[in-house]
Design a protein around this motif. Sequence first.
Motif, PDB file in Angstrom:
ATOM      1  N   GLN A 177       0.821  -1.216   0.000  1.00  0.00           N
ATOM      2  CA  GLN A 177       0.000   0.000   0.000  1.00  0.00           C
ATOM      3  C   GLN A 177       0.849   1.257   0.000  1.00  0.00           C
ATOM      4  O   GLN A 177       0.401   2.314  -0.458  1.00  0.00           O
ATOM      5  N   PHE A 178       2.080   1.159   0.505  1.00  0.00           N
ATOM      6  CA  PHE A 178       2.987   2.301   0.454  1.00  0.00           C
ATOM      7  C   PHE A 178       3.609   2.437  -0.927  1.00  0.00           C
ATOM      8  O   PHE A 178       3.809   3.550  -1.421  1.00  0.00           O
ATOM      9  N   TYR A 199       2.285   1.297  -3.758  1.00  0.00           N
ATOM     10  CA  TYR A 199       1.245   1.484  -4.759  1.00  0.00           C
ATOM     11  C   TYR A 199       0.026   2.132  -4.100  1.00  0.00           C
ATOM     12  O   TYR A 199      -0.862   1.442  -3.616  1.00  0.00           O
ATOM     13  N   ARG A 200       0.009   3.458  -4.058  1.00  0.00           N
ATOM     14  CA  ARG A 200      -1.143   4.167  -3.503  1.00  0.00           C
ATOM     15  C   ARG A 200      -2.398   3.738  -4.271  1.00  0.00           C
ATOM     16  O   ARG A 200      -2.391   3.653  -5.492  1.00  0.00           O
ATOM     17  N   GLY A 201      -3.459   3.437  -3.554  1.00  0.00           N
ATOM     18  CA  GLY A 201      -4.680   2.985  -4.194  1.00  0.00           C
ATOM     19  C   GLY A 201      -4.758   1.482  -4.373  1.00  0.00           C
ATOM     20  O   GLY A 201      -5.698   0.971  -4.988  1.00  0.00           O
ATOM     21  N   TYR A 202      -3.794   0.753  -3.802  1.00  0.00           N
ATOM     22  CA  TYR A 202      -3.765  -0.709  -3.973  1.00  0.00           C
ATOM     23  C   TYR A 202      -5.031  -1.364  -3.426  1.00  0.00           C
ATOM     24  O   TYR A 202      -5.574  -2.294  -4.037  1.00  0.00           O
ATOM     25  N   ALA A 203      -5.515  -0.874  -2.280  1.00  0.00           N
ATOM     26  CA  ALA A 203      -6.727  -1.458  -1.696  1.00  0.00           C
ATOM     27  C   ALA A 203      -7.917  -1.293  -2.638  1.00  0.00           C
ATOM     28  O   ALA A 203      -8.760  -2.195  -2.753  1.00  0.00           O
ATOM     29  N   ASN A 214      -5.254   1.412   6.870  1.00  0.00           N
ATOM     30  CA  ASN A 214      -3.875   1.654   6.457  1.00  0.00           C
ATOM     31  C   ASN A 214      -3.807   2.603   5.275  1.00  0.00           C
ATOM     32  O   ASN A 214      -2.872   3.407   5.156  1.00  0.00           O
ATOM     33  N   ALA A 215      -4.812   2.541   4.385  1.00  0.00           N
ATOM     34  CA  ALA A 215      -4.856   3.474   3.256  1.00  0.00           C
ATOM     35  C   ALA A 215      -4.938   4.920   3.756  1.00  0.00           C
ATOM     36  O   ALA A 215      -4.329   5.825   3.181  1.00  0.00           O
ATOM     37  N   ARG A 221       4.854   5.390   8.319  1.00  0.00           N
ATOM     38  CA  ARG A 221       5.422   4.049   8.482  1.00  0.00           C
ATOM     39  C   ARG A 221       5.300   3.573   9.930  1.00  0.00           C
ATOM     40  O   ARG A 221       4.973   2.415  10.191  1.00  0.00           O
ATOM     41  N   VAL A 222       5.579   4.466  10.859  1.00  0.00           N
ATOM     42  CA  VAL A 222       5.478   4.112  12.273  1.00  0.00           C
ATOM     43  C   VAL A 222       4.044   3.739  12.619  1.00  0.00           C
ATOM     44  O   VAL A 222       3.782   2.728  13.295  1.00  0.00           O
TER      45      VAL A 222
END
Length: 224
Positions: A109-110, A112-116, A169-170, A181-182
Amino acid sequence: MKPCPKKRSSEGDGRGLRSDAVANRQKVLDAASELFCKNGVNTSLEDVAKLAGVGIGTLYRRFPSRAELIVAVYEPAIIAWTDSIEDALTLSDPCEGLTNVLSGLFDLQFSYRGYAEVMTMGFPLSPEFEETRMRGVEGLRVLTARAKRRGCLRKDYSPRDLLIFMMANAGIVEAGGDVARVSSRRLLAYFFRSILVNPDKKLPAAPELDEVIQAMRRLRPLPS
């Protein structure tokens, strides 16, 4: 957010095209990869064409629909996800395999933004892409069932729970900054606490309060 992963060359997809058409296709793919990674799949195609240095007509000649462009950009992510599941299925410990797969999903997800979003879309005109994705879905179902039989995964766990945490997470990815990230690692730890029978009792460190506040302000800025 780390730089967008390098996408495969379009050479193999441009068979029969003139060299300039192949080059334009690759320019569009590179631009879409960069902008989708940063802004998600609803990025303006006009912005993609502008970054690629081509006209919007050229973009549509190479990729007649947004869906085809999404497939070209996100195909490496879907392949990586499916490969990770198939690797996990070879492990003797299904819960180790499952936690590896779920951790990898949060990382994707980091990258590839929009992976969800892509995971929940349908691409009927791209059967190979759909076949790869459905192979991953089926593999994840088998892996989940094995983990439940082993007794390390809660019996009432549902794949819908994964989608809920991917949505959360998105939002973290969208907020960006050093806190992302944290926060994502801590969210993943809470996820594992909620679904595993014997989760790790130690949580990763929480982000600083002021960092979280700044991230929330970036996510929902006040109108001027």
